[in-house]
Design an enzyme around this catalytic site. Structure first.
Site, mmCIF file in Angstrom:
data_model
loop_
_atom_site.group_PDB
_atom_site.id
_atom_site.type_symbol
_atom_site.label_atom_id
_atom_site.label_comp_id
_atom_site.label_asym_id
_atom_site.label_seq_id
_atom_site.Cartn_x
_atom_site.Cartn_y
_atom_site.Cartn_z
ATOM 1 N N HIS A 47 35.040 -22.516 -15.630
ATOM 2 C CA HIS A 47 35.374 -22.786 -17.022
ATOM 3 C C HIS A 47 34.468 -23.845 -17.638
ATOM 4 O O HIS A 47 34.127 -24.849 -17.015
ATOM 5 C CB HIS A 47 36.861 -23.140 -17.181
ATOM 6 C CG HIS A 47 37.318 -24.416 -16.545
ATOM 7 N ND1 HIS A 47 37.313 -25.623 -17.215
ATOM 8 C CD2 HIS A 47 37.843 -24.683 -15.325
ATOM 9 C CE1 HIS A 47 37.819 -26.569 -16.429
ATOM 10 N NE2 HIS A 47 38.131 -26.026 -15.272
ATOM 11 N N ASP A 61 34.885 -31.504 -13.627
ATOM 12 C CA ASP A 61 35.836 -30.406 -13.811
ATOM 13 C C ASP A 61 35.603 -29.777 -15.176
ATOM 14 O O ASP A 61 36.046 -30.339 -16.184
ATOM 15 C CB ASP A 61 37.251 -30.970 -13.679
ATOM 16 C CG ASP A 61 38.348 -29.948 -13.893
ATOM 17 O OD1 ASP A 61 38.044 -28.737 -13.884
ATOM 18 O OD2 ASP A 61 39.501 -30.359 -14.098
ATOM 19 N N GLU A 111 40.417 -23.014 -20.264
ATOM 20 C CA GLU A 111 41.140 -23.045 -18.988
ATOM 21 C C GLU A 111 42.150 -24.175 -18.967
ATOM 22 O O GLU A 111 43.262 -24.023 -18.438
ATOM 23 C CB GLU A 111 40.138 -23.194 -17.834
ATOM 24 C CG GLU A 111 40.738 -23.035 -16.446
ATOM 25 C CD GLU A 111 41.240 -24.345 -15.814
ATOM 26 O OE1 GLU A 111 41.815 -24.298 -14.726
ATOM 27 O OE2 GLU A 111 41.047 -25.421 -16.440
ATOM 28 N N GLU A 112 41.779 -25.320 -19.526
ATOM 29 C CA GLU A 112 42.645 -26.490 -19.481
ATOM 30 C C GLU A 112 43.907 -26.326 -20.342
ATOM 31 O O GLU A 112 44.843 -27.118 -20.232
ATOM 32 C CB GLU A 112 41.871 -27.734 -19.933
ATOM 33 C CG GLU A 112 40.673 -28.107 -19.065
ATOM 34 C CD GLU A 112 41.055 -28.655 -17.698
ATOM 35 O OE1 GLU A 112 42.264 -28.766 -17.414
ATOM 36 O OE2 GLU A 112 40.136 -28.983 -16.928
ATOM 37 N N ASP A 127 36.152 -23.738 -8.990
ATOM 38 C CA ASP A 127 36.717 -24.897 -9.688
ATOM 39 C C ASP A 127 36.895 -26.032 -8.686
ATOM 40 O O ASP A 127 36.797 -25.833 -7.473
ATOM 41 C CB ASP A 127 38.065 -24.522 -10.315
ATOM 42 C CG ASP A 127 38.403 -25.345 -11.547
ATOM 43 O OD1 ASP A 127 37.827 -26.440 -11.719
ATOM 44 O OD2 ASP A 127 39.261 -24.903 -12.339
ATOM 45 N N HIS A 135 40.296 -35.540 -13.367
ATOM 46 C CA HIS A 135 40.746 -35.881 -14.726
ATOM 47 C C HIS A 135 40.684 -37.375 -14.994
ATOM 48 O O HIS A 135 41.441 -37.899 -15.815
ATOM 49 C CB HIS A 135 42.157 -35.333 -15.007
ATOM 50 C CG HIS A 135 42.170 -33.860 -15.283
ATOM 51 N ND1 HIS A 135 43.233 -33.221 -15.881
ATOM 52 C CD2 HIS A 135 41.238 -32.897 -15.055
ATOM 53 C CE1 HIS A 135 42.959 -31.926 -16.004
ATOM 54 N NE2 HIS A 135 41.746 -31.709 -15.496
#
Length: 331
Positions: free
Chosen positions: A61, A164, A195-196, A218, A304
């Site tokens: 992504h 990410d 995607e998130e 991922d 994150h």
């Protein structure tokens, strides 16, 4: 691969705003595929025609977590909604940048304690003295992200954001650059959007492609951080072949085939069972009439946050395993 990663990280791409990064990937991938197209949602779909009915899809992504302005206060501070899973402890006092280049900082309200950090208690300070000045700089609906960075650590380890899933995209790009002439069957490399926000892009792409096999690329957590939940995955252990996560149980044939390819090519791999989180594999698995789905995961610490940490040796192992699968998944 590292050069791809650095360039991708320099292009902000909060969920729903992936156009600029898609344009860069389009130009880089065009020489290696028979067609490179963009669908209605914004997914970039790269296809190598193999003259076969067997369709295998790999995806990573393009989007990253971020924020969207929802309100401008009279004193010039901004309220913002999260785009994706924001850890406000990691975002606190972080420098941010808007799509138009405006800079700011994410700060909690003065009376909000760290244990109560959440979206409603945070403000973005762009230095404006009042609403009028702020409105001349940004508008409701504008998106912004924490500032990107890439720093080399010891050995082959790298930290920064957003790994990410810019690293997943860089891995796919390197695999295509180095091995596309050897791909077997109809091979799709898909760079997905949103995607998130709930695996949105991959669901649409898989519905259109109808792959026999779909493999997400991922990041995943590791168990080698002090106090972490025990799991087999560690930094430096190689590519992680996912068995399950919160959103999907990977197809057993896909898992075993990836492990066999790794053994044949002497690629270091480790097995991943993740108790939280999910990837595009979950959406691919359920799109249309369904597909055999799996995931090649990149071990990453501090996901994150502003200091996501990876080992480029693991990234290389992922790249080699993707190439092996694209060139010979069906033998």
């Amino acid at each position: 691969m590292l050069e791809y990663l650095k360039r991708l990280i320099d292009i902000p791409s909060p969920s729903g705003r992936e156009q600029k990064i898609a344009e860069y990937i389009f130009e880089q991938m065009r020489p290696y595929f028979d067609s490179v197209t963009t669908d209605a949602l914004g997914n970039l779909i790269c296809r190598k025609n193999g003259g076969s009915s067997e369709r295998i899809m790999f995806c990573a992504h393009m989007d990253e977590i971020g924020f969207m302005v929802t309100y401008i206060e009279k004193d010039g501070f901004l309220r913002a909604a999260p785009l994706g899973g924001i850890d406000y402890s990691a975002a606190a006092y972080g420098r941010v940048v808007f799509e138009n280049g405006v800079s700011g900082v994410m700060v909690p309200e003065a009376n909000v304690k760290p244990e109560n950090y959440e979206a409603s208690g945070f403000l973005c300070d762009i230095g404006a003295e009042n609403a009028e000045q702020a409105e001349a700089m940004v508008a409701v609906g504008d998106c912004f992200t924490l500032r990107s960075s890439v720093d080399m650590l010891a050995g082959r380890r790298v930290c920064g954001r957003p790994m990410d899933d810019k690293l997943g995209c860089a891995i796919l790009m390197a695999a295509a650059r180095d091995h596309s002439s050897e791909f077997h069957g109809d091979v799709y490399f898909v760079f997905t959007v949103q995607e998130e926000l709930g695996l949105r892009g991959s669901r649409c792409a898989a519905f259109a492609i109808e792959p026999d096999v779909g493999i997400a690329v991922d990041v995943t957590d590791t168990g080698d951080v002090k106090g972490a939940e025990p799991m087999e995955v560690r930094l430096g252990g190689g590519a992680a072949v996912k068995i399950k996560d919160k959103g999907s149980i990977c197809d057993s044939f896909v898992v075993e085939r990836l492990r066999q390819l790794a053994r044949d090519k002497e690629i270091p791999v480790q097995l991943e069972i993740l108790t939280r989180g999910s990837t595009d594999a979950a959406a691919i698995q359920l799109a249309g009439a369904g597909a055999k789905a799996g995931c090649i995961s990149i071990p990453a610490r501090y996901i994150h946050s502003g200091v996501e940490t990876v080992d480029m040796g693991d990234a290389d192992a992922c790249c080699r395993l993707i190439a092996a699968a694209a060139c010979g998944f069906y033998g």
